[in-house]
Motif scaffolding. Structure first.
Motif, mmCIF file in Angstrom:
data_model
loop_
_atom_site.group_PDB
_atom_site.id
_atom_site.type_symbol
_atom_site.label_atom_id
_atom_site.label_comp_id
_atom_site.label_asym_id
_atom_site.label_seq_id
_atom_site.Cartn_x
_atom_site.Cartn_y
_atom_site.Cartn_z
ATOM 1 N N GLY A 229 -6.425 -4.768 -11.030
ATOM 2 C CA GLY A 229 -5.073 -4.260 -11.279
ATOM 3 C C GLY A 229 -4.550 -4.736 -12.623
ATOM 4 N N TYR A 230 -4.668 -6.042 -12.861
ATOM 5 C CA TYR A 230 -4.156 -6.604 -14.122
ATOM 6 C C TYR A 230 -4.942 -6.110 -15.330
ATOM 7 C CZ TYR A 230 -0.876 -9.560 -11.655
ATOM 8 O OH TYR A 230 0.170 -9.999 -10.886
ATOM 9 N N TRP B 96 0.849 -1.197 0.000
ATOM 10 C CA TRP B 96 0.000 0.000 0.000
ATOM 11 C C TRP B 96 0.885 1.249 0.000
ATOM 12 C CZ3 TRP B 96 -4.890 0.610 3.626
ATOM 13 C CH2 TRP B 96 -5.587 1.759 3.253
ATOM 14 N N GLY C 128 -9.061 -1.592 -3.489
ATOM 15 C CA GLY C 128 -7.785 -1.971 -2.859
ATOM 16 C C GLY C 128 -7.672 -1.458 -1.435
ATOM 17 N N ARG C 129 -8.164 -0.241 -1.209
ATOM 18 C CA ARG C 129 -8.112 0.324 0.148
ATOM 19 C C ARG C 129 -8.990 -0.473 1.100
ATOM 20 N NH1 ARG C 129 -8.504 6.669 -1.653
ATOM 21 N NH2 ARG C 129 -6.379 6.761 -2.487
ATOM 22 N N THR D 280 -9.481 -7.387 -6.448
ATOM 23 C CA THR D 280 -8.535 -6.268 -6.502
ATOM 24 C C THR D 280 -7.364 -6.581 -7.436
ATOM 25 O OG1 THR D 280 -9.106 -5.666 -4.234
ATOM 26 C CG2 THR D 280 -7.080 -4.740 -5.105
ATOM 27 N N LEU D 281 -6.827 -7.805 -7.322
ATOM 28 C CA LEU D 281 -5.745 -8.234 -8.214
ATOM 29 C C LEU D 281 -6.202 -8.184 -9.670
ATOM 30 C CD1 LEU D 281 -4.242 -11.393 -6.457
ATOM 31 C CD2 LEU D 281 -2.946 -9.386 -7.136
ATOM 32 N N HIS E 292 -9.756 -0.195 -8.937
ATOM 33 C CA HIS E 292 -8.753 -0.957 -8.200
ATOM 34 C C HIS E 292 -8.328 -0.212 -6.933
ATOM 35 C CE1 HIS E 292 -5.088 -3.272 -7.420
ATOM 36 N NE2 HIS E 292 -4.503 -2.108 -7.219
ATOM 37 N N ARG E 293 -8.121 1.086 -7.102
ATOM 38 C CA ARG E 293 -7.660 1.906 -6.001
ATOM 39 C C ARG E 293 -8.695 1.951 -4.869
ATOM 40 N NH1 ARG E 293 -5.135 7.618 -7.338
ATOM 41 N NH2 ARG E 293 -4.500 8.234 -5.249
ATOM 42 N N PHE F 261 -7.759 1.039 -12.932
ATOM 43 C CA PHE F 261 -7.067 1.517 -11.745
ATOM 44 C C PHE F 261 -7.935 2.340 -10.799
ATOM 45 C CE2 PHE F 261 -3.146 0.820 -14.435
ATOM 46 C CZ PHE F 261 -2.819 -0.367 -13.820
ATOM 47 N N HIS G 129 4.899 -2.009 -6.133
ATOM 48 C CA HIS G 129 3.591 -2.229 -5.506
ATOM 49 C C HIS G 129 2.990 -3.539 -6.006
ATOM 50 C CE1 HIS G 129 -0.651 -1.789 -4.507
ATOM 51 N NE2 HIS G 129 -0.954 -1.826 -5.788
ATOM 52 N N ARG H 258 3.778 5.920 -5.434
ATOM 53 C CA ARG H 258 3.774 5.743 -6.893
ATOM 54 C C ARG H 258 4.883 4.826 -7.380
ATOM 55 N NH1 ARG H 258 -0.918 6.435 -7.270
ATOM 56 N NH2 ARG H 258 -0.822 6.656 -9.536
ATOM 57 N N MET I 36 2.268 -6.922 -3.711
ATOM 58 C CA MET I 36 0.918 -7.452 -3.519
ATOM 59 C C MET I 36 0.822 -8.899 -4.004
ATOM 60 S SD MET I 36 -0.567 -5.306 -1.807
ATOM 61 C CE MET I 36 -1.202 -3.680 -1.475
HETATM 62 C C1 HEM Z 1 -4.519 -7.884 -3.604
HETATM 63 C C2 HEM Z 1 -3.615 -7.178 -4.225
HETATM 64 C C3 HEM Z 1 -3.593 -5.661 -4.252
HETATM 65 C C4 HEM Z 1 -4.029 -4.745 -3.304
HETATM 66 C C5 HEM Z 1 -4.656 -5.040 -1.938
HETATM 67 C C6 HEM Z 1 -3.781 -3.423 -3.846
HETATM 68 C C7 HEM Z 1 -4.071 -2.245 -3.188
HETATM 69 C C8 HEM Z 1 -3.934 -0.975 -3.742
HETATM 70 C C9 HEM Z 1 -4.253 0.244 -3.057
HETATM 71 C C10 HEM Z 1 -4.778 0.350 -1.621
HETATM 72 C C11 HEM Z 1 -4.005 1.268 -3.903
HETATM 73 C C12 HEM Z 1 -4.260 2.757 -3.654
HETATM 74 C C13 HEM Z 1 -3.159 3.435 -2.877
HETATM 75 C C14 HEM Z 1 -3.674 4.752 -2.374
HETATM 76 O O1 HEM Z 1 -3.683 5.703 -3.168
HETATM 77 O O2 HEM Z 1 -4.091 4.814 -1.216
HETATM 78 C C15 HEM Z 1 -3.522 0.705 -5.142
HETATM 79 C C16 HEM Z 1 -3.153 1.417 -6.271
HETATM 80 C C17 HEM Z 1 -2.661 0.883 -7.425
HETATM 81 N N1 HEM Z 1 -2.423 -0.473 -7.689
HETATM 82 FE FE1 HEM Z 1 -2.801 -1.971 -6.405
HETATM 83 N N2 HEM Z 1 -3.206 -3.552 -5.099
HETATM 84 C C18 HEM Z 1 -3.070 -4.889 -5.385
HETATM 85 C C19 HEM Z 1 -2.529 -5.461 -6.525
HETATM 86 C C20 HEM Z 1 -2.140 -4.730 -7.665
HETATM 87 C C21 HEM Z 1 -1.689 -5.316 -8.911
HETATM 88 C C22 HEM Z 1 -1.558 -6.815 -9.159
HETATM 89 C C23 HEM Z 1 -1.431 -4.271 -9.756
HETATM 90 C C24 HEM Z 1 -0.966 -4.290 -11.178
HETATM 91 C C25 HEM Z 1 -1.206 -5.240 -12.037
HETATM 92 C C26 HEM Z 1 -1.712 -3.045 -9.062
HETATM 93 C C27 HEM Z 1 -1.577 -1.772 -9.590
HETATM 94 C C28 HEM Z 1 -1.919 -0.600 -8.973
HETATM 95 C C29 HEM Z 1 -1.824 0.727 -9.564
HETATM 96 C C30 HEM Z 1 -1.347 1.060 -10.965
HETATM 97 C C31 HEM Z 1 -2.291 1.648 -8.596
HETATM 98 C C32 HEM Z 1 -2.441 3.152 -8.730
HETATM 99 C C33 HEM Z 1 -3.862 3.413 -9.170
HETATM 100 C C34 HEM Z 1 -4.187 4.884 -9.242
HETATM 101 O O3 HEM Z 1 -3.751 5.612 -8.350
HETATM 102 O O4 HEM Z 1 -4.895 5.253 -10.177
HETATM 103 N N3 HEM Z 1 -2.141 -3.354 -7.794
HETATM 104 N N4 HEM Z 1 -3.485 -0.688 -5.012
#
Ligand code: HEM
Length: 154
Positions: A103-104, A27, A115-116, A99-100, A111-112, A108, A38, A33, A42
């Protein structure tokens, strides 16, 4: 020497905690960034969670579940707490996979947001998991696991 009954939950609880720590690091990397790192972090967190699940599931199938051995008066509270933990763990797993996938698929924004929520549920799952572990194996260790496998096949 710990018996297998205690060793397996100890190892699996270690992997939930490890997974939660990796999610926290992941996180932080997303906020900074450092998105490639990241993603990697994850995936490691998901691997740790999968290892937890394999150990937990095989123990439940082949050995059984540990019965509560604490004071009778606290049992209903323990059961509600355990149920709460199980529901969160299940939600965390489904949300984690979603969430995964988001992301893939480069979705986004979604996902964001998800993801939180996923990360926070994951943290609470780990914390309540350690509490359940402490109740079963540290505070009120029971003599034996109830053999689910034996109950079905024995
Ligand atoms: C279970 C696995 C994952 C979790 C829990 C997770 C969690 C998060 C969280 C919480 C954020 C936001 C951070 C914030 O601004 O507070 C984030 C952003 C992001 N994650 Fe993940 N993530 C995971 C897997 C992945 C994977 C596999 C990818 C890529 C294939 C990925 C790509 C990204 C990207 C590019 C962002 C930025 C999105 C944006 O700000 O527009 N993440 N992720």
């Amino acid at each position: 020497m710990m018996d297998l009954n205690t060793l397996m939950p100890t190892v699996s609880t270690f992997f939930i905690v490890l997974s939660a720590v990796l999610v926290a690091i992941g996180w932080r990397l997303a906020i900074k960034r450092k998105l490639e790192q990241h993603q990697k972090m994850m995936v490691y967190a998901a691997v740790a969670a999968t290892i937890f699940f394999i150990i937990y599931a095989s123990r439940t199938i082949f050995i059984g579940s540990t019965p509560y051995n604490g004071p009778d008066g606290l049992k209903p509270y323990y059961l509600v707490f355990l149920l709460f933990h199980i529901v969160m763990a299940t939600v965390a797993a489904v949300f984690g996979i979603t969430t995964l996938t988001l992301g893939y698929k480069k979705k986004f924004a979604k996902h964001r947001k998800l993801g939180r929520v996923t990360s926070i549920i994951w943290f609470f799952t780990a914390i309540t998991g350690v509490m359940v572990y402490s109740i079963l194996y540290v505070l009120y260790p029971a003599a034996d696991a109830k053999p689910l496998f034996d109950a079905i096949f024995g």
